[in-house]
Design an enzyme around this catalytic site. Structure first.
Site, short mmCIF file in Angstrom:
data_model
loop_
_atom_site.label_atom_id
_atom_site.label_comp_id
_atom_site.label_asym_id
_atom_site.label_seq_id
_atom_site.Cartn_x
_atom_site.Cartn_y
_atom_site.Cartn_z
N GLU A 49 0.92 -1.14 0.10
CA GLU A 49 -0.10 0.16 -0.06
C GLU A 49 0.99 1.25 0.22
O GLU A 49 0.55 2.08 -0.63
CB GLU A 49 -0.72 0.26 1.22
CG GLU A 49 -2.02 0.81 0.89
CD GLU A 49 -3.26 0.60 1.78
OE1 GLU A 49 -3.60 -0.84 2.07
OE2 GLU A 49 -3.69 1.48 2.59
N GLU A 56 -14.62 -13.05 -5.90
CA GLU A 56 -13.08 -12.71 -6.47
C GLU A 56 -12.04 -13.34 -5.43
O GLU A 56 -11.09 -13.02 -5.88
CB GLU A 56 -13.03 -11.22 -6.89
CG GLU A 56 -12.99 -10.25 -5.55
CD GLU A 56 -14.38 -9.88 -5.14
OE1 GLU A 56 -15.44 -10.53 -5.56
OE2 GLU A 56 -14.53 -8.66 -4.51
N CYS A 102 -10.41 -1.86 14.63
CA CYS A 102 -10.70 -3.08 14.72
C CYS A 102 -10.83 -3.39 16.26
O CYS A 102 -11.73 -4.39 16.52
CB CYS A 102 -9.64 -4.00 14.34
SG CYS A 102 -9.12 -3.48 12.50
N LYS A 134 -15.57 -9.74 8.00
CA LYS A 134 -14.64 -10.72 7.37
C LYS A 134 -15.45 -11.94 6.81
O LYS A 134 -14.65 -12.54 5.65
CB LYS A 134 -13.66 -10.94 8.61
CG LYS A 134 -12.75 -9.56 8.73
CD LYS A 134 -11.68 -9.48 7.90
CE LYS A 134 -10.91 -8.12 8.01
NZ LYS A 134 -10.24 -7.61 6.98
N SER A 194 -7.47 1.82 -2.28
CA SER A 194 -6.32 1.22 -2.50
C SER A 194 -6.74 -0.27 -3.17
O SER A 194 -7.52 -0.72 -2.66
CB SER A 194 -5.51 0.97 -1.24
OG SER A 194 -4.61 -0.03 -1.16
N GLU A 242 1.87 1.76 -3.48
CA GLU A 242 0.84 2.18 -4.24
C GLU A 242 0.63 3.69 -3.95
O GLU A 242 0.52 4.33 -5.09
CB GLU A 242 -0.14 1.42 -3.89
CG GLU A 242 -1.66 1.74 -4.90
CD GLU A 242 -2.78 1.14 -4.38
OE1 GLU A 242 -2.76 0.23 -3.42
OE2 GLU A 242 -3.86 1.42 -5.09
N CYS A 248 -8.33 -1.96 3.99
CA CYS A 248 -8.45 -3.33 4.80
C CYS A 248 -9.76 -3.69 5.69
O CYS A 248 -9.66 -4.55 6.34
CB CYS A 248 -7.17 -3.49 5.80
SG CYS A 248 -6.59 -1.89 6.16
N GLU A 299 -16.40 -10.93 3.42
CA GLU A 299 -14.99 -10.65 2.50
C GLU A 299 -14.70 -12.03 2.16
O GLU A 299 -14.13 -12.48 1.04
CB GLU A 299 -13.97 -10.00 3.28
CG GLU A 299 -12.96 -9.55 2.63
CD GLU A 299 -11.93 -9.04 3.49
OE1 GLU A 299 -11.62 -9.37 4.50
OE2 GLU A 299 -11.16 -8.16 2.76
#
Ligand code: SF4
Ligand code: SF4
Ligand code: SF4
Ligand code: FES
Ligand code: FES
Lengths: 155, 596
Positions: free
Chosen positions: B283, B376, B525, B368, B329, B286, B309, B371
């Site tokens: 990241e 994908e 988190c 999560k 990102s 990036e 994230c 996710e």
């Protein structure tokens, strides 16, 4: 649904885009369409930039806003205790027989819906019912037959 | 007008600021009044009346959470009248409740159960009026289960989804006895704008809203000889799981957690922190790449860049700002990077067939789960992460296995993919990803440490909703000359309410930042929707402190110095950060979704 979209847009122009406009918009749609469809609720959410769930919550809170299609004439029979004690059940039975629907249902031709309502404030003249905005009191099965006959002949 | 109010509660004098509720005043002198609809994170609803108290001169009982103190009030919190009223209220709630504590996930951690037991609701005072139509549980979502038969209609969930998260996926529909918590048109949870953050779950007093649980699948996998079951544990799990196993908030139990997971049969216990470090490398590069494209090549690139994230945040932006996805990102979250590498790099190094690997993640998060099941997320050729379990589920597993947690001796994470730095640990707290990224990016650009004492970038720490920092870049290494004199502007937002403020700036074209960190959950988190209940600001602060203490105690505190990270770029991701292999395994794309 282009029609719904236009309708909501027009109402938003009249009432504005603030959250407070939600109720008058819902009421107008109810008046013209006899219910507020899910498409209409999505469109209101878009126009007022609020969540669809919020529109649904508001719409379902009010007894006089419907989120399922209703007939042209919505009959609401008082189910509260005073009317209950004055033979409400006989009235319901008569209506169900006349219209061939059960409470909560709408006739196939979309002309009548039959619903319960809470106390209408006419306890002293119960049993009472509403057809759209009109109140009928001191009901007996005979009177109900007469009233429905009149409405059946209306457009 | 007097601004200090004096009153007595149970005969004890107390003085408070004007506007303080009776409930808060009582708390100040350590008198506990039971509550149900009240939650310190949320606005007062005053709908359950469990908190009623008697006030001298008042005809009726008053709800202490919703009544401000008045001068000279004489309050009694525990008279027979008060107790009877509360008992009646609780008995009424029980009468419409699907009271199945023996099989309920929230048993022993349920506010209704605690109240019923405290008030000795031991007989059926009222006939059960449980509605059969409420017995249908909505399990449509990968993340959230909704069971209306256990709902006490306190509306904490609705207030959470609206006030803290600005999602408004759920609402109060109908009224009176028909009132229920509902989505739009009562659609299944997976068909509405719910972002799976799980904040409603950690604010729900009962078992009505829970995370969808997958631990039985994992027990089966552990029991299967052919399977290698590996687990990676997120940074914020180690500072919270102790709360389920006999510790107070803020206990750091990393070593014991690792031991417990080994004891219950995971073949390898690895660290999400490892891929957190990797995220920083990818990241950070990036970000620098985007800056270079913008400043040197004068290309159109999406700036500010925003972190990706937090899967609740990702789904939020997909629904609410589908035209702004280029700002995210492209890096996967550490969980998903871990999954992809576990079935490629790790499988290869350890000589395990990837189809025999069951890759599990221990996460503070409900989103999560969604996710892990995004279509994908199969870049290893298999489902990269087989299951994302919450801190609570892991706590349950440890209990189910009969492990005496407090008596365990600490162990270290296994290797490969078990090494990590202080920069990775702080991912668990709001501001942590930003701090970790700055520690690395600044050093890449200038060759020097970030100009903060002991590497502690304090402006991005703490519980303020939106935090900002600016770092002046000077004396760059030659390659980064184009950044000379640039003030790198960053912002950190946590809780989706604050994310929305950041996004409105971007939509208006007034965002002054280069790089923004967003976490869906208040506090980051450590306050995630999969964390132990209760979670409130007091608990959040303690968990955050534990996170920064872990960081301070680490020998290596910069992601790029992690030896296992250097190694993977030498051995596996050989074309470097943002290279072909990283692109395939570590980066992803996003999906436009409906806002309405
Ligand atoms: S929600 Fe609470 S009271 Fe209800 S069954 Fe579960 S543990 Fe028991
Ligand atoms: S999981 Fe988050 S977005 Fe979904 S209903 Fe709960 S609070 Fe709202
Ligand atoms: S789902 Fe939970 S938080 Fe929401 S109203 Fe019901 S009991 Fe309260
Ligand atoms: S009870 Fe029927 S009108 Fe009041
Ligand atoms: S806690 Fe005070 S009314 Fe519910």
């Amino acid at each position: 649904m282009p029609h719904t979209k236009e309708l909501v847009e027009k109402l938003v122009d009249t009432y504005g885009r603030s959250r407070e406009s939600m109720l008058p918009i819902l009421q107008d749609i109810q008046r013209t369409e006899h219910y507020v469809s899910d498409d209409a609720m999505v469109e209101i959410a878009k126009q007022l930039d609020i969540s669809t769930a919020d529109v649904y919550g508001k719409a379902t809170f009010y007894s006089f806003i419907d989120t399922v299609p209703r007939g042209k004439y919505v009959i609401r029979v008082c189910k509260t205790i005073v009317c209950e004690m004055h033979n409400k059940s006989g009235i319901i039975e008569t209506l169900e027989n006349l219209l061939k629907i059960k409470i909560g249902e709408t006739t196939l031709n979309r002309k009548f819906s039959l619903l319960y309502t809470n106390c209408l404030g006419w306890c002293h003249m119960g049993p009472a019912m509403l057809i759209n905005d009109e109140v009928f009191t001191d009901l007996t099965p005979e009177r109900v037959r007469e009233i429905i006959a009149i409405y059946k002949n209306k457009n | 007008m007097e601004n200090i109010i004096s009153l007595t509660i149970n005969g004890i004098d107390v003085s408070v600021d004007r506007g303080t509720s009776i409930l808060e005043a009582a708390k100040k002198i350590n008198i506990r009044i039971p509550t149900l609809c009240y939650h310190e994170d949320l606005c007062v609803a005053g709908n359950c009346r469990v908190c009623v108290v008697e006030a001298e001169g008042y005809r009726t009982l008053i709800a202490s959470c919703a009544t401000p103190c008045e001068q000279g009030m004489k309050i009694k919190t525990n008279t027979p009248k008060v107790r009877n009223a509360r008992r009646d209220l609780i008995a009424l709630l029980v009468s419409e409740h699907n009271t199945q504590c023996t099989t309920c996930y929230r048993s022993t951690n349920c506010e209704l159960q605690a109240l019923a037991s405290e008030y000795n609701i031991d007989n059926d005072i009222y006939m059960s009026i449980l509605k059969p139509e409420h017995l249908r549980i909505d399990k449509s979502s990968w993340s959230i289960e909704k069971d209306d038969s256990k709902c006490v209609r306190c509306q904490r969930c609705v207030r959470t989804c609206s006030e803290l998260q600005h999602v408004n996926a759920i609402t109060v529909a109908h009224k009176g006895k028909d009132m229920k918590i509902s989505t739009f048109m009562d659609l299944p949870m997976n068909e509405v704008v719910c972002v799976n953050c799980g904040q409603c779950v950690i604010h729900c007093p009962t078992g009505a809203l829970t995370e969808r649980r997958y631990y039985d699948d994992i027990w089966n996998a552990i029991g299967d000889e052919k399977k290698k079951v590996i687990i990676n544990t997120a940074p914020s799990v180690r500072v919270a799981i102790g709360e389920m196993l006999g510790y107070g908030p803020g206990a750091s139990v990393t070593g014991k957690m690792v031991s417990a997971l080994k004891q219950i049969g995971f073949n390898m216990v690895l660290d999400t922190n490892y891929t957190a470090d990797l995220t920083i490398i990818e990241e950070g590069n990036e970000l620098l790449m985007r800056l270079k494209k913008a400043l040197v090549n004068k290309e159109e690139v999406a700036l500010p860049m925003i972190t990706s994230c937090s899967p609740g945040w990702v789904k939020f932006i997909e629904h609410m700002y589908p035209d702004k996805l280029a700002h995210l990102s492209t890096c996967k979250s550490p969980q998903q990077m871990f999954g992809a590498l576990s079935k490629t790099y790790l499988a290869e190094k350890m000589g395990i067939e990837p189809e025999n690997i069951v890759s599990v993640a221990a996460m503070p998060c409900a989103a999560k789960k969604f996710e892990a099941n995004r279509p994908e997320m199969k870049s290893s050729g298999y489902q990269d992460i087989d299951a994302g379990l919450t801190t609570r589920e892991i706590g349950h597993m440890i209990k189910q296995a009969g492990v005496d947690f407090k008596e365990l001796i600490d162990s270290d994470f296994d290797s490969l993919m078990g090494d990590s730095t202080g920069a990775a640990v702080i991912f668990g707290a709001t501001g942590g990803v930003m701090e970790a990224a700055l520690r690395t990016a600044y050093e890449i650009i200038t060759g020097r440490d970030v100009p903060f004492e002991k590497l502690n970038i304090t402006p991005v720490r703490g519980l303020e909703g939106i935090k900002e920092a600016g770092i002046l870049i000077d004396n760059c290494l030659p390659e980064w000359n184009f950044l000379e004199g640039v003030e790198l502007k960053v912002a950190v937002a946590h809780g989706l309410k604050n994310a929305r403020i950041i996004m409105e700036q971007i939509e208006a074209g007034t965002s002054p930042y280069h790089f923004i960190e967003v976490m869906a959950c208040p506090g980051g988190c450590i306050g995630g929707g999969g964390q132990p209940i209760p979670t409130n600001d007091d608990v959040r602060k303690k968990r955050i402190k534990a996170i920064y203490d872990e960081d301070a105690g680490k020998p290596i505190r910069k992601s790029h110095e992690n030896p296992e990270i250097k190694k993977i770029y030498e051995e596996f991701l050989v074309d470097g950060p943002l290279g072909h292999m990283s692109h395939k395994l570590l980066h992803t794309h996003y999906t436009k979704r409906n806002r309405y």
